[in-house]
Design a protein around this motif. Structure first.
Motif, PDB file in Angstrom:
ATOM      1  N   VAL A  16       0.796  -1.229   0.000  1.00 49.79           N
ATOM      2  CA  VAL A  16       0.000   0.000   0.000  1.00 49.79           C
ATOM      3  C   VAL A  16       0.831   1.282   0.000  1.00 49.79           C
ATOM      4  O   VAL A  16       0.302   2.351  -0.293  1.00 49.79           O
ATOM      5  CB  VAL A  16      -1.009   0.045   1.176  1.00 49.79           C
ATOM      6  N   LEU A  17       2.116   1.184   0.320  1.00 44.46           N
ATOM      7  CA  LEU A  17       2.948   2.388   0.334  1.00 44.46           C
ATOM      8  C   LEU A  17       3.269   2.802  -1.096  1.00 44.46           C
ATOM      9  O   LEU A  17       4.014   2.127  -1.801  1.00 44.46           O
ATOM     10  CB  LEU A  17       4.242   2.137   1.121  1.00 44.46           C
ATOM     11  N   ILE A  18       2.681   3.899  -1.523  1.00 44.78           N
ATOM     12  CA  ILE A  18       2.881   4.370  -2.890  1.00 44.78           C
ATOM     13  C   ILE A  18       3.445   5.790  -2.881  1.00 44.78           C
ATOM     14  O   ILE A  18       4.508   6.053  -3.427  1.00 44.78           O
ATOM     15  CB  ILE A  18       1.557   4.309  -3.687  1.00 44.78           C
ATOM     16  N   ARG A  19       2.749   6.690  -2.217  1.00 41.78           N
ATOM     17  CA  ARG A  19       3.099   8.101  -2.276  1.00 41.78           C
ATOM     18  C   ARG A  19       4.420   8.432  -1.595  1.00 41.78           C
ATOM     19  O   ARG A  19       5.156   9.309  -2.032  1.00 41.78           O
ATOM     20  CB  ARG A  19       1.974   8.926  -1.654  1.00 41.78           C
ATOM     21  N   HIS A  20       4.735   7.775  -0.518  1.00 38.34           N
ATOM     22  CA  HIS A  20       5.944   8.080   0.250  1.00 38.34           C
ATOM     23  C   HIS A  20       6.951   6.942   0.116  1.00 38.34           C
ATOM     24  O   HIS A  20       7.487   6.450   1.098  1.00 38.34           O
ATOM     25  CB  HIS A  20       5.593   8.331   1.711  1.00 38.34           C
ATOM     26  N   ARG A  21       7.231   6.525  -1.079  1.00 34.57           N
ATOM     27  CA  ARG A  21       8.072   5.357  -1.337  1.00 34.57           C
ATOM     28  C   ARG A  21       9.570   5.646  -1.174  1.00 34.57           C
ATOM     29  O   ARG A  21      10.340   4.757  -0.876  1.00 34.57           O
ATOM     30  CB  ARG A  21       7.788   4.851  -2.757  1.00 34.57           C
ATOM     31  N   SER A  22       9.974   6.888  -1.368  1.00 38.92           N
ATOM     32  CA  SER A  22      11.385   7.253  -1.253  1.00 38.92           C
ATOM     33  C   SER A  22      11.864   7.047   0.179  1.00 38.92           C
ATOM     34  O   SER A  22      11.138   7.312   1.143  1.00 38.92           O
ATOM     35  CB  SER A  22      11.571   8.722  -1.642  1.00 38.92           C
ATOM     36  N   ILE A  23      13.101   6.620   0.339  1.00 32.54           N
ATOM     37  CA  ILE A  23      13.690   6.462   1.664  1.00 32.54           C
ATOM     38  C   ILE A  23      13.662   7.790   2.417  1.00 32.54           C
ATOM     39  O   ILE A  23      13.471   7.824   3.626  1.00 32.54           O
ATOM     40  CB  ILE A  23      15.133   5.883   1.585  1.00 32.54           C
ATOM     41  N   LEU A  24      13.801   8.893   1.688  1.00 29.22           N
ATOM     42  CA  LEU A  24      13.744  10.216   2.318  1.00 29.22           C
ATOM     43  C   LEU A  24      12.357  10.478   2.901  1.00 29.22           C
ATOM     44  O   LEU A  24      12.223  10.999   4.008  1.00 29.22           O
ATOM     45  CB  LEU A  24      14.121  11.302   1.311  1.00 29.22           C
ATOM     46  N   ASP A  25      11.332  10.119   2.145  1.00 26.95           N
ATOM     47  CA  ASP A  25       9.963  10.253   2.651  1.00 26.95           C
ATOM     48  C   ASP A  25       9.739   9.353   3.851  1.00 26.95           C
ATOM     49  O   ASP A  25       9.129   9.760   4.847  1.00 26.95           O
ATOM     50  CB  ASP A  25       8.943   9.905   1.561  1.00 26.95           C
ATOM     51  N   ILE A  26      10.222   8.129   3.766  1.00 26.36           N
ATOM     52  CA  ILE A  26       9.991   7.164   4.841  1.00 26.36           C
ATOM     53  C   ILE A  26      10.614   7.632   6.150  1.00 26.36           C
ATOM     54  O   ILE A  26       9.958   7.630   7.191  1.00 26.36           O
ATOM     55  CB  ILE A  26      10.500   5.761   4.447  1.00 26.36           C
ATOM     56  N   ILE A  27      11.870   8.056   6.111  1.00 21.99           N
ATOM     57  CA  ILE A  27      12.508   8.441   7.377  1.00 21.99           C
ATOM     58  C   ILE A  27      11.925   9.730   7.947  1.00 21.99           C
ATOM     59  O   ILE A  27      11.816   9.870   9.165  1.00 21.99           O
ATOM     60  CB  ILE A  27      14.051   8.507   7.279  1.00 21.99           C
ATOM     61  N   THR A  28      11.499  10.651   7.070  1.00 21.17           N
ATOM     62  CA  THR A  28      10.881  11.860   7.600  1.00 21.17           C
ATOM     63  C   THR A  28       9.472  11.588   8.119  1.00 21.17           C
ATOM     64  O   THR A  28       9.046  12.179   9.115  1.00 21.17           O
ATOM     65  CB  THR A  28      10.870  13.004   6.571  1.00 21.17           C
ATOM     66  N   LYS A  29       8.739  10.684   7.465  1.00 18.61           N
ATOM     67  CA  LYS A  29       7.408  10.305   7.960  1.00 18.61           C
ATOM     68  C   LYS A  29       7.521   9.532   9.280  1.00 18.61           C
ATOM     69  O   LYS A  29       6.679   9.675  10.161  1.00 18.61           O
ATOM     70  CB  LYS A  29       6.640   9.484   6.917  1.00 18.61           C
ATOM     71  N   LEU A  30       8.562   8.721   9.418  1.00 17.04           N
ATOM     72  CA  LEU A  30       8.792   8.005  10.679  1.00 17.04           C
ATOM     73  C   LEU A  30       9.061   9.002  11.804  1.00 17.04           C
ATOM     74  O   LEU A  30       8.497   8.886  12.895  1.00 17.04           O
ATOM     75  CB  LEU A  30       9.960   7.020  10.528  1.00 17.04           C
ATOM     76  N   GLN A  31       9.878   9.984  11.524  1.00 16.02           N
ATOM     77  CA  GLN A  31      10.164  11.014  12.518  1.00 16.02           C
ATOM     78  C   GLN A  31       8.910  11.814  12.859  1.00 16.02           C
ATOM     79  O   GLN A  31       8.632  12.101  14.024  1.00 16.02           O
ATOM     80  CB  GLN A  31      11.263  11.944  12.008  1.00 16.02           C
ATOM     81  N   GLU A  32       8.143  12.163  11.841  1.00 19.86           N
ATOM     82  CA  GLU A  32       6.901  12.901  12.051  1.00 19.86           C
ATOM     83  C   GLU A  32       5.922  12.085  12.897  1.00 19.86           C
ATOM     84  O   GLU A  32       5.273  12.617  13.802  1.00 19.86           O
ATOM     85  CB  GLU A  32       6.263  13.248  10.703  1.00 19.86           C
ATOM     86  N   SER A  33       5.833  10.788  12.632  1.00 18.90           N
ATOM     87  CA  SER A  33       4.904   9.949  13.394  1.00 18.90           C
ATOM     88  C   SER A  33       5.339   9.832  14.849  1.00 18.90           C
ATOM     89  O   SER A  33       4.492   9.780  15.758  1.00 18.90           O
ATOM     90  CB  SER A  33       4.745   8.562  12.744  1.00 18.90           C
ATOM     91  N   SER A  34       6.639   9.833  15.105  1.00 23.29           N
ATOM     92  CA  SER A  34       7.123   9.829  16.491  1.00 23.29           C
ATOM     93  C   SER A  34       6.721  11.122  17.198  1.00 23.29           C
ATOM     94  O   SER A  34       6.287  11.107  18.353  1.00 23.29           O
ATOM     95  CB  SER A  34       8.647   9.674  16.534  1.00 23.29           C
ATOM     96  N   ALA A  35       6.852  12.238  16.489  1.00 20.91           N
ATOM     97  CA  ALA A  35       6.453  13.527  17.060  1.00 20.91           C
ATOM     98  C   ALA A  35       4.960  13.558  17.354  1.00 20.91           C
ATOM     99  O   ALA A  35       4.522  14.129  18.356  1.00 20.91           O
ATOM    100  CB  ALA A  35       6.835  14.655  16.106  1.00 20.91           C
ATOM    101  N   LYS A  36       4.164  12.921  16.489  1.00 24.08           N
ATOM    102  CA  LYS A  36       2.710  12.896  16.706  1.00 24.08           C
ATOM    103  C   LYS A  36       2.329  12.030  17.905  1.00 24.08           C
ATOM    104  O   LYS A  36       1.338  12.317  18.578  1.00 24.08           O
ATOM    105  CB  LYS A  36       1.992  12.442  15.440  1.00 24.08           C
ATOM    106  N   ILE A  37       3.104  10.987  18.177  1.00 23.12           N
ATOM    107  CA  ILE A  37       2.867  10.205  19.400  1.00 23.12           C
ATOM    108  C   ILE A  37       3.110  11.102  20.604  1.00 23.12           C
ATOM    109  O   ILE A  37       2.288  11.166  21.522  1.00 23.12           O
ATOM    110  CB  ILE A  37       3.784   8.965  19.463  1.00 23.12           C
ATOM    111  N   ASN A  38       4.240  11.790  20.591  1.00 24.58           N
ATOM    112  CA  ASN A  38       4.559  12.704  21.693  1.00 24.58           C
ATOM    113  C   ASN A  38       3.474  13.762  21.866  1.00 24.58           C
ATOM    114  O   ASN A  38       3.049  14.061  22.989  1.00 24.58           O
ATOM    115  CB  ASN A  38       5.911  13.385  21.454  1.00 24.58           C
TER     116      ASN A  38
END
Length: 131
Positions: A16-38
């Motif tokens: 299902v991962l289509i739009r954020h397929r780049s490694i750059l997108d993935i690591i920034t989305k991972l960081q963003e999701s951590s911030a959203k947990i906080n």
């Protein structure tokens, strides 16, 4: 059976991962999701008030045996998450797992293998793991 659940989840993420397929997108989305947990945890304190954080320095006796140190440690959390806040935190943790899985997929790493490895380390080192 549990390895199948991790594998199925990773495969689903890969499909299902289509739009954020780049490694750059993935690591920034991972960081963003951590911030959203906080942020969701902080909102549980500041907006809802279902939990409180009462933090201070841990008072650990000087000559305490390391095996008994947990008796003197505290999470600083008071109260219990309401259903709304709990659901929001679960949602954000799920998104974080999604992007962690995407990152693992890019490097051809199994989440199940990571969990097994960490579990073995915890079992072997116990409290001396120092996490």
């Amino acid at each position: 059976m549990k390895d199948l659940l991790c594998d199925k989840f990773q495969n689903s993420v890969d499909e299902v991962l289509i739009r954020h397929r780049s490694i750059l997108d993935i690591i920034t989305k991972l960081q963003e999701s951590s911030a959203k947990i906080n942020r969701a945890v902080i909102k549980s304190v500041t907006n809802c008030g279902c939990i409180k954080i009462n933090a201070s320095k841990h008072k650990i006796p000087e000559n305490i045996d390391y095996n008994n140190i947990n008796k003197y440690l505290d999470s600083h959390l008071k109260g219990e998450l309401c259903e709304v806040c709990k659901e929001k935190i679960i949602e954000e943790m799920g998104r974080n797992l999604f992007y962690l899985s995407a990152l693992a997929n890019d490097f051809d790493i199994s989440l199940y293998d990571i969990i097994l490895r960490e579990s073995k380390k915890i079992d072997a080192l116990g409290k001396f793991n120092l996490y």
